[in-house]
Design an enzyme around this catalytic site. Structure first.
Site, PDB file in Angstrom:
ATOM      1  N   ASP A 264       0.875  -1.170   0.000  1.00  0.00           N
ATOM      2  CA  ASP A 264       0.000   0.000   0.000  1.00  0.00           C
ATOM      3  C   ASP A 264       0.914   1.223   0.000  1.00  0.00           C
ATOM      4  O   ASP A 264       2.086   1.140   0.368  1.00  0.00           O
ATOM      5  CB  ASP A 264      -0.938   0.001   1.220  1.00  0.00           C
ATOM      6  CG  ASP A 264      -2.101   0.988   1.035  1.00  0.00           C
ATOM      7  OD1 ASP A 264      -2.062   1.773   0.061  1.00  0.00           O
ATOM      8  OD2 ASP A 264      -3.033   0.970   1.855  1.00  0.00           O
TER       9      ASP A 264
HETATM   10  C1  BGC Z   1      -4.920   3.476   0.105  1.00  0.00           C
HETATM   11  C2  BGC Z   1      -5.093   2.455  -0.999  1.00  0.00           C
HETATM   12  C3  BGC Z   1      -4.971   3.139  -2.336  1.00  0.00           C
HETATM   13  C4  BGC Z   1      -3.633   3.838  -2.410  1.00  0.00           C
HETATM   14  C5  BGC Z   1      -3.373   4.550  -3.727  1.00  0.00           C
HETATM   15  C6  BGC Z   1      -3.674   4.303  -0.068  1.00  0.00           C
HETATM   16  O1  BGC Z   1      -3.644   5.361   0.831  1.00  0.00           O
HETATM   17  O2  BGC Z   1      -4.903   2.837   1.350  1.00  0.00           O
HETATM   18  O3  BGC Z   1      -6.332   1.813  -0.879  1.00  0.00           O
HETATM   19  O4  BGC Z   1      -5.123   2.201  -3.360  1.00  0.00           O
HETATM   20  O5  BGC Z   1      -3.572   4.819  -1.377  1.00  0.00           O
HETATM   21  O6  BGC Z   1      -4.142   5.681  -3.862  1.00  0.00           O
END
Ligand code: BGC
Length: 660
Positions: A264
């Site tokens: 993530d």
């Molecule tokens: C989130 C993810 C997301 C990623 C990209 C993160 O902060 O937890 O779910 O896909 O950002 O935007």
């Protein structure tokens, strides 16, 4: 001329890389290039376009991240964008509009209990992603709804692992059928937003496998997602992104997962440990991580082998992307068709919670007096990465026609245009400007406005709105109604009932709310969640009976938050002990005397059905009422869901046999 030559060069490189197998590509890479491959292309695309050189491919402004291209070997960059309710990119790309369809959010779609519908929406999401040049859609979000207060529950599907796993598998199959990879997220036990970067979820092994890992296992087995996104949090004292046990022993060895693990969107972490654990691609990636890695693996043969394993996984993903790019259809996305699907999917997912004296459906020409700020400014989705830049949204007020209450309407419009403090913060404060802004607070009503509106109406419809989002859990007070909401319900129901008029409540919410203290005021309650850009139309479809509601709750609606044992251990920023073990959602009620306000699987219809068990275990479903409708059959094992099926649309008297 220079551009043409560059294009030709890229094409030759791309076909070279295409022909070469992964092993020979790995041997052709320098150490520096390997490090570049496993660390993503950087932050920046969240708010603005990020200029990264692509090989034969244009950048996608507003995409969440990219991998590095190695042009010398014709390895292209892979583009990744959110998210679960629609493709989140900038609505303007290279001088052209690039709106995406805002579909109903995850918890709404899931209430359809319809794997086929999930697949259909997945296909549309995949098509839009492909049309805008996105290779990996960071979807679906599939963490278990451990507590009604989790800020991202709106992106997730259920408190039940089987339901979550099967629905997610449908979504992944749909997305990937269009040549775009899915990313099941957030692996694992990312069940709250408070302290999400450092919170430690402490879960015993049995509960972990039975409740929190099972949905991922099902989705992997049944849909083979191209990527799995490891979460931000810690699990039993170890960061999931650094957990060899989770990412290698469980994911690879036990479940035989063959795809690529991406982190993530994390700031710099212990990159070498992530690599050793089996986190193949560090997203979004930064220069410091690359330096860490170069230093850590210098003159360390063991390290280089581990790095090679990750590089291979990234290259396997690149290869899939290259092949898919050749095969997938591009061109403008079919936004009109997808808007129609968003409307149908929403209406199929709404849950009818109450319908005293067959209040619903109402006749299409009934005059509606519309109350509640969210009737005029609906909450289409959530905030944060699950937000979608849609071209428009249909409010309930846009489609109730020349209904009652001109004065009321203009008061609500004035209220909606008021200062931004009228919107209740949801999710990350600083991101709201870009990624959604929160629901409009309730407007205090004057009795004369209510009277005037009801004077020329046949029915009162009151909408209650809530929005939630990434980066912040819901406050306990968000579960209860506000003083203004209570006053509104009391005043409107009093006036309406005094005239023998009915009052319908529409719940336009991102999560579970309290209903016991006020539900008897309402003649009907329709739960529409955050229904996407076509929300207003879909709500009218169900209110007027064009669509017979067939949604069911995928999570328990407790009478009080305290009725769910997880409430005792929720929202601590450092350590969250899952002391309730597997007593999550409806499982907490199995051995207790308590009853919920509305239980898991609950949902009414405008018709009735009978269920008969056949000798071979099949269930014969029969529409015994007078309206066409769909019915969900649930198979329970030890009072826990083991399987489910949804019937096709059955006309009155029609039958269908459903099998596990
Ligand atoms: C989130 C993810 C997301 C990623 C990209 C993160 O902060 O937890 O779910 O896909 O950002 O935007």
């Amino acid at each position: 001329m220079k551009r043409v030559l560059c294009g030709v060069f890229c094409l030759i490189c791309a076909s070279l890389a295409h022909a070469a197998d992964v092993d020979s590509l790995v041997s052709a890479l320098t150490h520096r290039e390997k490090v570049r491959l496993v660390i993503g292309g950087g932050w920046g695309s969240l708010f603005s376009g990020f200029n990264i050189p692509f090989c034969g491919k244009q950048q996608v402004p507003g995409a969440a991240g990219v991998t590095h291209a190695i042009e010398r070997l014709g390895i292209p960059s892979v583009v990744m964008a959110d998210g679960p309710a629609g493709v989140r990119i900038k609505p303007r790309q290279h001088g052209k509009t690039a709106y995406a369809t805002a579909f109903p959010v995850g918890c709404c779609l899931a209430s359809s209990w319809d794997v086929g519908l999930m697949e259909e929406v997945g296909c549309a999401l995949g098509e839009e992603a492909a049309a805008y040049g996105v290779d990996i859609l960071l979807s679906p979000g599939m963490n278990i709804m451990r507590s009604p207060l989790c800020g991202r529950n709106y992106e997730y599907y259920s408190e039940d692992p089987v339901l979550t796993g099967k629905l997610a598998a449908g979504m992944v199959r749909g997305i990937q059928s269009r040549g775009v990879g899915a990313s099941i997220k957030h692996f694992a036990c990312n069940n709250q937003e408070t302290g999400r970067m450092h919170n430690d979820s402490q879960v015993d092994s049995l509960t972990l496998f039975d409740i929190y890992l099972k949905p991922f296992e099902i989705a992997i087995r049944e849909s083979h997602p191209w990527t799995v996104m490891s979460s931000y949090n810690l699990l039993n004292g170890e960061r999931t992104q650094e957990s060899r046990w989770l990412l290698t022993d469980v994911l690879r060895r036990r479940w035989h997962y063959e795809g690529t693990v991406i982190s993530d969107w994390t700031f710099r972490r212990r990159t070498r440990r992530q690599i050793e654990a089996g986190n193949n691609l560090m997203m979004p990636g930064d220069a410091l991580q690359r330096m860490d890695l170069k230093r850590a693996f210098k003159e360390d043969a063991g390290g280089e082998n581990m790095l090679d394993t990750c590089v291979k996984r990234v290259l396997q993903l690149v290869k899939k992307v290259q092949k898919a790019r050749e095969e997938r259809s591009t061109g403008r996305p079919r936004l009109e068709e997808h808007a129609a699907l968003a409307r149908r999917a929403a209406a199929e997912s709404f849950v009818l919670l109450r319908n005293e004296g067959s209040t619903l459906p109402v006749s299409p020409d009934m005059r509606i007096a519309l109350f509640g700020a969210s009737s005029y400014d609906m909450v289409a989705g959530g905030t944060g990465s699950g937000h979608v830049n849609a071209a428009y949204k249909v409010n309930l007020s846009d489609v109730t026609g020349s209904s009652a209450g001109e004065r009321l309407k203009s008061e609500y419009r004035r209220w909606a245009k008021g200062n931004k403090h009228r919107y209740k913060a949801a999710g990350f404060g600083f991101m709201q400007k870009y990624l959604g802004r929160g629901a409009l607070r309730e407007m205090p009503l004057k009795q004369e406005w209510i009277r005037e509106a009801l004077d020329s109406a046949d029915i009162a419809v009151v909408t209650i709105g809530r929005q939630a989002g990434e980066g912040r859990d819901r406050e306990r007070s968000d579960f209860s109604l506000t003083v203004e909401e209570r006053d509104m319900l009391r005043a409107v129901s009093g006036e309406a009932h005094a005239r023998a008029m009915k009052m319908v409540v529409v719940l336009n919410v991102s999560g579970v709310i309290e209903t016991m203290s006020w539900r008897s005021l309402a003649d009907a309650i329709l739960l529409v969640w955050c229904p996407g850009q076509e929300g207003g139309n879909a709500v009218m479809d169900v209110l007027t009976g064009a669509v017979n509601p067939s949604g069911r709750l995928t999570m328990t609606w407790p009478m009080r938050l305290e009725d769910l044992p997880s409430t005792r251990n929720f929202g601590d920023g450092d350590v969250t002990r899952y002391e309730e073990r597997d007593s999550v959602g409806y499982r907490a009620y199995i051995a207790s005397e308590r009853i919920p306000a509305y239980g898991f699987g609950y949902g009414l219809s405008y018709t009735t059905f009978s269920e008969d068990t056949l000798p071979d275990g099949g269930i014969l479903v029969r529409n015994t009422g007078s309206t066409a409708g769909r019915h969900v059959v649930m198979w329970m094992n030890d009072r826990c869901l083991s399987s489910f099926r949804k019937s096709r649309l059955l006309r009155p008297g029609e039958e269908e046999v459903l099998r596990e």
